[in-house]
Write a protein that holds these residues in place. Structure first.
Motif, short mmCIF file in Angstrom:
data_model
loop_
_atom_site.label_atom_id
_atom_site.label_comp_id
_atom_site.label_asym_id
_atom_site.label_seq_id
_atom_site.Cartn_x
_atom_site.Cartn_y
_atom_site.Cartn_z
N LEU A 51 35.13 27.95 -16.66
CA LEU A 51 35.34 29.03 -17.62
C LEU A 51 35.39 30.40 -16.92
N ARG A 52 34.71 30.52 -15.80
CA ARG A 52 34.75 31.78 -15.06
C ARG A 52 36.14 32.03 -14.49
N ARG A 53 36.79 30.98 -13.99
CA ARG A 53 38.13 31.11 -13.39
C ARG A 53 39.23 31.29 -14.44
N ALA A 54 39.00 30.73 -15.63
CA ALA A 54 40.02 30.81 -16.68
C ALA A 54 40.01 32.21 -17.28
N PRO A 55 41.09 32.76 -17.71
CA PRO A 55 42.45 32.23 -17.67
C PRO A 55 43.23 32.63 -16.42
N ALA A 56 42.57 33.24 -15.45
CA ALA A 56 43.28 33.71 -14.26
C ALA A 56 44.06 32.60 -13.56
N ASP A 57 43.54 31.37 -13.64
CA ASP A 57 44.22 30.25 -12.99
C ASP A 57 45.08 29.44 -13.96
N GLY A 58 45.33 29.98 -15.15
CA GLY A 58 46.16 29.27 -16.13
C GLY A 58 45.43 28.15 -16.83
N ASN A 59 44.11 28.16 -16.79
CA ASN A 59 43.28 27.10 -17.35
C ASN A 59 42.67 27.59 -18.67
N VAL A 79 47.96 24.71 -16.09
CA VAL A 79 49.06 24.42 -15.18
C VAL A 79 48.72 23.14 -14.41
N GLU A 80 49.69 22.25 -14.28
CA GLU A 80 49.48 20.99 -13.55
C GLU A 80 49.00 21.31 -12.14
N ARG A 81 47.98 20.58 -11.68
CA ARG A 81 47.24 20.93 -10.46
C ARG A 81 47.96 20.69 -9.15
N THR A 82 48.97 19.82 -9.11
CA THR A 82 49.58 19.49 -7.81
C THR A 82 50.96 20.10 -7.62
#
Length: 175
Positions: A51-59, A79-82
């Motif tokens: 939750l800390r990383r979201a939404p910066a990483d599209g999560n 966003v799909e991880r690979t």
């Protein structure tokens, strides 16, 4: 039932739902010792980071609450991880308390994840699931097609994970 975006104050309950559903879903699939070693505290630490990383990483994460305001399920996507060129969005986690399964909550959570992916310009999606997971029927009923397979190990046990994919998630957004 209410579906809303998760907040940091939801982390303890999301973690309990996560651990509890792993134990009810994966018993007999994943080694008992692995399941016995799952802990709410470790899951909480993981969810704080997510939750800390979201939404910066599209999560993003959504929770489903019952009529009493209790969180009974959640879904996480982004966003799909690979960097898959076909399936650009991913449903990374969806868990619903066993007592509330089969009531349309999972379908509603998948729908909102597909909607959010669409808002991000992502019209395709995949979800990875253990091949022996009973939820495989759920993904197939939603129109998912098996598109990938990979081997992995949990607690020293070799397992197979498959990915269900949707090249056009508009079919999920209108259900």
């Amino acid at each position: 039932m209410l579906i809303r975006e998760a907040t940091h104050s939801d982390v303890p309950t999301i973690s309990r739902v996560h651990v509890d559903t792993w134990k009810t879903t994966y018993g007999g699939i994943v080694p008992d010792e692995y399941l016995a070693n799952l802990s709410y505290e470790r899951r909480e630490n993981g969810w704080v980071q997510i939750l800390r990383r979201a939404p910066a990483d599209g999560n993003f994460t959504y929770v489903a609450e019952d009529e009493f305001g209790e969180i009974i399920g959640f879904a996480n996507g982004g966003v799909e991880r690979t960097g898959d060129p076909v399936y650009r969005g991913e449903l990374t986690a969806i868990y619903i308390r066993q007592s509330h399964q089969g009531q349309g909550i999972g379908r509603s959570l998948v729908q909102i994840v597909a909607e959010r992916l669409g808002q991000l310009g992502l019209s395709s999606m995949l979800v990875w699931v253990l091949i022996d997971n009973p939820a495989c029927q759920f993904y197939a009923a939603l129109g998912g097609k098996i598109v990938y397979e990979k081997a992995l190990s949990m607690g020293g046990k070799p397992l197979v994970e498959i990915a269900y994919g949707w090249v056009d998630t508009s079919v999920l957004r209108t259900r």
